[in-house]
Design an enzyme around this catalytic site. Structure first.
Site, short mmCIF file in Angstrom:
data_model
loop_
_atom_site.label_atom_id
_atom_site.label_comp_id
_atom_site.label_asym_id
_atom_site.label_seq_id
_atom_site.Cartn_x
_atom_site.Cartn_y
_atom_site.Cartn_z
N TYR A 1 -16.00 -4.75 4.66
CA TYR A 1 -14.71 -5.47 4.78
C TYR A 1 -14.43 -5.76 6.25
O TYR A 1 -14.11 -6.88 6.64
CB TYR A 1 -13.61 -4.60 4.17
CG TYR A 1 -12.22 -5.22 4.15
CD1 TYR A 1 -11.91 -6.23 3.24
CD2 TYR A 1 -11.22 -4.80 5.03
CE1 TYR A 1 -10.64 -6.80 3.21
CE2 TYR A 1 -9.95 -5.36 5.00
CZ TYR A 1 -9.67 -6.35 4.09
OH TYR A 1 -8.40 -6.91 4.06
N LYS B 1 -14.39 -9.45 8.02
CA LYS B 1 -13.17 -9.98 8.64
C LYS B 1 -13.40 -10.27 10.13
O LYS B 1 -12.86 -11.23 10.66
CB LYS B 1 -11.99 -9.01 8.45
CG LYS B 1 -11.51 -8.86 7.00
CD LYS B 1 -10.82 -10.11 6.47
CE LYS B 1 -10.12 -9.86 5.14
NZ LYS B 1 -9.60 -11.08 4.50
N1 LIG Z 1 -2.87 -5.88 1.18
C1 LIG Z 1 -3.23 -5.56 2.38
O1 LIG Z 1 -2.96 -4.45 2.85
C2 LIG Z 1 -3.98 -6.54 3.23
C3 LIG Z 1 -4.07 -6.30 4.60
C4 LIG Z 1 -4.78 -7.19 5.38
C5 LIG Z 1 -5.36 -8.31 4.83
N2 LIG Z 1 -5.26 -8.52 3.49
C6 LIG Z 1 -5.94 -9.70 2.94
O2 LIG Z 1 -5.02 -10.45 2.17
C7 LIG Z 1 -5.74 -11.23 1.22
C8 LIG Z 1 -5.02 -11.13 -0.11
O3 LIG Z 1 -5.09 -9.80 -0.58
P1 LIG Z 1 -3.88 -9.05 -1.30
O4 LIG Z 1 -3.57 -7.87 -0.50
O5 LIG Z 1 -2.84 -10.00 -1.67
O6 LIG Z 1 -4.67 -8.50 -2.59
P2 LIG Z 1 -4.66 -8.95 -4.12
O7 LIG Z 1 -3.28 -8.80 -4.68
O8 LIG Z 1 -5.77 -8.21 -4.76
O9 LIG Z 1 -5.00 -10.51 -4.05
C9 LIG Z 1 -6.32 -10.98 -3.88
C10 LIG Z 1 -6.36 -12.43 -4.29
O10 LIG Z 1 -7.68 -12.94 -4.04
C11 LIG Z 1 -8.12 -13.63 -5.20
N3 LIG Z 1 -9.58 -13.62 -5.30
C12 LIG Z 1 -10.41 -12.53 -5.28
N4 LIG Z 1 -11.68 -12.93 -5.45
C13 LIG Z 1 -11.65 -14.29 -5.58
C14 LIG Z 1 -12.64 -15.29 -5.81
N5 LIG Z 1 -13.94 -14.97 -5.95
N6 LIG Z 1 -12.25 -16.57 -5.89
C15 LIG Z 1 -10.95 -16.92 -5.79
N7 LIG Z 1 -9.96 -16.03 -5.59
C16 LIG Z 1 -10.32 -14.73 -5.50
C17 LIG Z 1 -7.46 -12.87 -6.36
O11 LIG Z 1 -7.34 -13.72 -7.49
P3 LIG Z 1 -8.24 -13.67 -8.82
O12 LIG Z 1 -8.61 -12.25 -9.08
O13 LIG Z 1 -7.34 -14.26 -9.87
O14 LIG Z 1 -9.41 -14.54 -8.52
C18 LIG Z 1 -6.08 -12.61 -5.78
O15 LIG Z 1 -5.24 -13.72 -5.98
C19 LIG Z 1 -7.16 -10.68 1.24
O16 LIG Z 1 -8.00 -11.57 1.94
C20 LIG Z 1 -7.06 -9.37 1.99
O17 LIG Z 1 -8.24 -9.05 2.66
C21 LIG Z 1 -4.57 -7.67 2.69
#
Ligand SMILES: NC(=O)c1ccc[n+]([C@@H]2O[C@H](COP(=O)([O-])OP(=O)(O)OC[C@H]3O[C@@H](n4cnc5c(N)ncnc54)[C@H](OP(=O)(O)O)[C@@H]3O)[C@@H](O)[C@H]2O)c1
Length: 324
Positions: free
Chosen positions: A199, A203
């Site tokens: 990860y 990133k």
């Molecule tokens: N939450 C945190 O603490 C955090 C911190 C830093 C960065 N982020 C980043 O924020 C982003 C969103 O994450 P989140 O925290 O909101 O988690 P989340 O609720 O699990 O959301 C992840 C999203 O990515 C989509 N996704 C996953 N695989 C995919 C694929 N192959 N094609 C298209 N869509 C896909 C999922 O939709 P489907 O399953 O419906 O495809 C879901 O909508 C990520 O890039 C993560 O690295 C999160």
């Protein structure tokens, strides 16, 4: 002499103020200034924003934030029914009509479908003002025991999926000499985290690509932004990859962990979009302060982060042992 003392006092006062703002806020200094004096997401009314990963978490709440601002939205991810749910909520809570929110299922891993997806969006809305490449999955596992297939899977989604969609979107933005590529990175895109090496590596790669892209696209009036959040409540951990290929971690974050809420994260993302900030750090403390330490004083950061990393690993091991 008096003047030198006054100058010293002014410098000390500014330094203290800056330290205080770094230690007691949930975003970096430029983003704090933009929140106080810059444009709000309401200034994005009428913009066409394509959100990838809109079916849950940060993408979902960014959709609500932008719907409130009256943006035209394209919602993409793999789960169609979840996208429909998010669209319904946008219609209830936002300033948007049925035609203003377009659901387009998309798998970031199927890069051969990306060009057609861009065409579909252009047919519907004629333009793409902002592409928010946000889809992602986390990883839980040690570097050595993580299968190389998992490392590849992570890079395919985080790096190559995003690069493919950005490449497919750019021609229409270049033609209009206008556009904004907005990419989801993470605190892990700036500094290491234990038990999450694919990860973190992916990133970091994304950050590098975007830093180059920003310079290449200036001539076309296309902006590139990278947002780096720390822990935010979402489903990210639940759907994490593990050490083995095609396996889900399965456990969710608990509500009492030190995390930012998804609406607050989405609000700050809206401000970043409105003010076209090149990079933004969004995180609860002490992670935000550690990011500054890493950026400006890397040597002490490495000593502190190694200790924190060892503690985090010990906590994870204890947790795993208790479950057995
Ligand atoms: N939450 C945190 O603490 C955090 C911190 C830093 C960065 N982020 C980043 O924020 C982003 C969103 O994450 P989140 O925290 O909101 O988690 P989340 O609720 O699990 O959301 C992840 C999203 O990515 C989509 N996704 C996953 N695989 C995919 C694929 N192959 N094609 C298209 N869509 C896909 C999922 O939709 P489907 O399953 O419906 O495809 C879901 O909508 C990520 O890039 C993560 O690295 C999160």
């Amino acid at each position: 002499m008096v003047c030198v003392s006054c100058l010293a006092l002014v410098v000390i006062a500014i330094f203290t103020f800056v330290c205080w703002r770094i230690l007691f806020s949930d975003c970096d200094l430029i983003l704090q200034l933009a929140e106080k004096f810059g444009k709000s997401s309401a200034s994005l009314t009428g913009k066409v924003v394509w959100i990838i990963g809109a079916s849950s978490g940060i993408g979902e709440f960014t959709a609500y934030e932008l719907a409130k601002a009256g943006c035209h939205l394209v919602l993409s991810a793999r789960r169609n029914e979840e996208l429909d749910r998010v669209k319904s909520q946008c219609l209830v809570s936002g300033k948007v009509k049925d035609d203003d929110v377009f659901v387009l299922p998309l798998n970031m891993l199927k890069t051969d479908t990306h060009a057609a997806a861009v065409e579909t969006v252009l047919q519907h809305f004629n333009k793409i003002d902002i592409l928010f490449s946000n889809a992602g999955r986390h990883h839980r596992g040690m570097f050595e025991s993580t299968s190389l297939d998992v490392d590849r899977e992570m890079f395919e989604l985080t790096v190559f999926g995003a690069m493919s969609l950005i490449k497919a979107t750019l021609p229409s933005m270049k033609e209009r000499k206008e556009g904004h590529i907005f990419v989801m990175s993470s605190v892990a895109g700036k500094q290491g985290a234990p038990a999450a090496s694919p990860y973190t590596g992916a990133k970091h790669a994304l950050q590098g690509y975007c830093d180059c892209l920003r310079m290449e696209l200036i001539q076309y009036n296309i902006d590139v932004s990278v947002v780096c959040p720390g822990p935010v409540h979402s489903n990210l951990i639940q759907y994490s990859l593990t050490e083995k290929s095609s396996e889900f971690y399965g456990k969710a974050w608990t509500k009492d962990e030190n995390m930012m809420t998804t609406p607050r994260c989405a609000e700050l993302i809206g401000i970043m979009m409105a003010n076209k900030l090149g990079e933004g750090w969004i995180s609860p403390q002490p992670i935000l302060a550690l990011m500054y330490l890493n950026q400006y004083l890397p040597w002490p950061f490495q000593r502190v982060s190694t200790k924190i990393g060892m503690k985090a690993l010990a906590k994870m091991r204890d947790g795993a042992a208790k479950e057995k």
